[in-house]
Design a protein around this motif. Structure first.
Motif, short mmCIF file in Angstrom:
data_model
loop_
_atom_site.label_atom_id
_atom_site.label_comp_id
_atom_site.label_asym_id
_atom_site.label_seq_id
_atom_site.Cartn_x
_atom_site.Cartn_y
_atom_site.Cartn_z
N THR A 1 -26.80 -9.46 -61.54
CA THR A 1 -26.81 -8.14 -61.69
C THR A 1 -28.13 -8.01 -62.68
N ILE A 2 -28.39 -8.97 -63.67
CA ILE A 2 -29.86 -9.14 -64.56
C ILE A 2 -31.10 -9.15 -63.49
N ILE A 3 -30.77 -10.18 -62.78
CA ILE A 3 -31.88 -10.42 -61.92
C ILE A 3 -32.46 -9.53 -60.90
N TYR A 4 -31.22 -9.45 -60.04
CA TYR A 4 -31.71 -8.52 -58.85
C TYR A 4 -31.17 -7.02 -58.80
N GLY A 5 -30.36 -6.77 -59.69
CA GLY A 5 -29.86 -5.47 -59.77
C GLY A 5 -28.49 -5.45 -59.05
N TYR A 6 -27.99 -6.42 -58.39
CA TYR A 6 -26.74 -6.30 -57.51
C TYR A 6 -25.98 -7.60 -57.52
N VAL A 7 -24.95 -7.51 -56.80
CA VAL A 7 -23.89 -8.61 -56.71
C VAL A 7 -24.10 -9.11 -55.34
N SER A 8 -24.45 -10.43 -55.00
CA SER A 8 -24.64 -10.96 -53.69
C SER A 8 -23.32 -11.18 -52.96
N GLN A 9 -23.09 -11.57 -51.72
CA GLN A 9 -22.23 -12.05 -51.23
C GLN A 9 -22.38 -13.44 -50.95
N GLY A 10 -21.25 -14.13 -50.45
CA GLY A 10 -21.18 -15.52 -50.40
C GLY A 10 -20.57 -16.54 -51.25
N GLY A 11 -20.62 -17.67 -51.19
CA GLY A 11 -20.23 -18.73 -52.10
C GLY A 11 -20.91 -18.91 -53.35
N SER B 1 -38.10 -0.46 -69.10
CA SER B 1 -37.16 -0.43 -67.89
C SER B 1 -35.94 -1.07 -68.14
N ALA B 2 -34.96 -1.03 -69.18
CA ALA B 2 -34.11 -1.78 -69.48
C ALA B 2 -32.85 -1.78 -68.08
N SER B 3 -32.90 -0.49 -67.54
CA SER B 3 -31.92 -0.30 -66.65
C SER B 3 -31.89 -0.80 -65.26
N GLU B 4 -33.45 -1.45 -64.92
CA GLU B 4 -33.74 -2.16 -63.70
C GLU B 4 -33.67 -3.47 -63.90
N SER B 5 -33.65 -4.04 -62.76
CA SER B 5 -33.57 -5.46 -62.44
C SER B 5 -34.72 -6.24 -63.03
N ALA B 6 -34.52 -7.42 -63.53
CA ALA B 6 -35.78 -8.19 -64.00
C ALA B 6 -36.82 -8.39 -62.83
#
Length: 393
Positions: free
Chosen positions: A44-54, A112-117
């Motif tokens: 969430t910090i880096i991309y702004g979303y949670v990925s799928q997968g292992g 822009s603290a609400s956006e991803s890094a």
């Protein structure tokens, strides 16, 4: 020469993060739920979303995007090292988010603290260079931006935010019983820089952690709807999270804003306000750090403003603003430090495994020569490269 300095800075931060993590984190087999939660927080910090997968696949991608290589250690140690690097930093170096916030503030005078890094770095690169350097590790890109913007390395200094310091926030999302659910987080951003003793604690755009605690829709026989909103903590540049409340000082600030007509882009939210789209807004009714909203047509539009205050003297780490930048500051909450400030006195909820007070810049890039490595992976041209993998002590 700048590449060499950046290279050494990353080596030191990386090594400190790994050592810190190895002492504080249990084996992932004992706490797989914690690893999952840390992975979600990192993404969430880096991309702004949670990925799928292992977990291993996702962790390898994060390490590659962030550092350009995999980290040593167990999964839990790697998770903790990344989180420490992103959010906490070390006694010698502030965190990556701290540095990224400083870079944004130098360019835009807000963050822009609400956006991803990733999005924040891309915007800065495009504004400065006309293009985004997407092929390089993220940490290298942040350090390159800072080397372009500032003559001296970014450091952190311990300061104390005086109690009852009032801050003005703007709602970034609409709030209403029709849309809001218990547990939702509502984004509020700081409208002015918070500066203590010429040190930047929280730039404009910093977030206030806000949670919807209770929602009741209007009912039969004229029973009005209700929303209880809890203001939890401010998220400044440093890792500390100063608690906030709705108190007398913030109530007075709201009254003054109403007197001068400072409504922001929406309306007023807080004690003493008469109405926002038909909602009666009351003071802290059994809710020390928030507001209680009641009415038949409750709607807090995006852009509405509210005021909160720091609950007491709080030690934090901040960016000492260089003299060359101080003359450019025009929109700020400038406070003097409290008398007899003691940086060794931490808040009652201080966690030494997560929070680090950084009292000064003890890292002088100019004292280091060119790093040399032999064999495979040697750094031949001063380009970015992490040190060879070593066992975690």
């Amino acid at each position: 020469m700048k590449s060499i300095k950046i290279f050494i800075a990353i080596i030191l931060i990386f090594a400190s993060s790994i050592c810190f993590a190895s002492e504080a984190v249990p084996d992932p087999d004992e706490n797989s739920g914690s690893s999952q939660q840390m992975m979600q927080q990192i993404e969430t910090i880096i991309y702004g979303y949670v990925s799928q997968g292992g977990l291993l696949e996702r962790l390898s991608k994060v390490e590659s995007d962030l550092f350009g290589r995999s980290l040593p250690g167990t999964m839990a140690e790697r998770h903790a090292a990344i989180l420490n690097f992103l959010e906490t930093g070390t006694a010698e170096q502030p965190s990556m988010l701290f540095k990224l916030g400083v870079a944004e503030w130098v360019v835009d005078k807000k963050i822009s603290a609400s956006e991803s890094a990733v999005r924040r770095v891309e915007r800065l690169e495009t504004n400065l260079n006309g293009t985004s350097n997407t092929g390089s590790p993220l940490v290298m890109r942040v350090e390159s931006l800072l080397a372009t913007l500032l003559m001296d390395p970014v450091s952190a200094q311990g300061v104390v935010i005086p109690g009852d310091t009032v801050m003005k926030f703007r709602f970034m999302d609409e709030l209403s019983p029709a849309k809001s659910r218990v547990g939702d987080f509502v984004r509020l951003e700081l409208t002015n820089d918070l500066i203590v003793n010429n040190c930047l604690v929280a730039p404009a755009g910093s977030l206030l952690i806000t949670e919807v605690r209770d929602v009741k829709r209007p009912r039969m026989f004229g029973i009005p709807g209700e929303v209880r909103l809890m203001f939890n903590e401010l998220k400044p540049l440093g890792p500390q999270r100063p608690p906030v409340i709705v108190g007398k000082a913030s109530e007075q600030a709201l009254k003054e804003a109403r007197r001068v007509g400072d409504r922001g882009e929406g309306g007023f939210v807080g004690a003493g306000a008469v109405s926002v789209a038909g909602a009666a807004l009351l003071g802290p009714v059994g809710l020390v750090g928030g507001i209680f909203i009641r009415g038949n047509s409750i709607r807090i539009p995006e852009g509405s403003v509210t005021f909160v205050q720091i609950s007491g003297d709080v030690p934090v780490s901040a960016y000492p603003i260089p003299a060359s930048l101080q003359s450019t500051i025009t929109n700020n909450i400038n406070t003097a430090p409290p008398q007899n400030e003691n940086l060794s006195t931490m808040p009652s909820n201080y966690d030494p495994n997560r929070d680090t007070i950084i009292k000064g810049d003890v890292f002088n890039r100019s004292q280091y020569g060119t790093p040399t490595y032999s064999g495979a992976g040697a750094n031949q041209g001063g380009d970015f490269q992490l040190p060879p993998e070593q066992p975690v002590n």
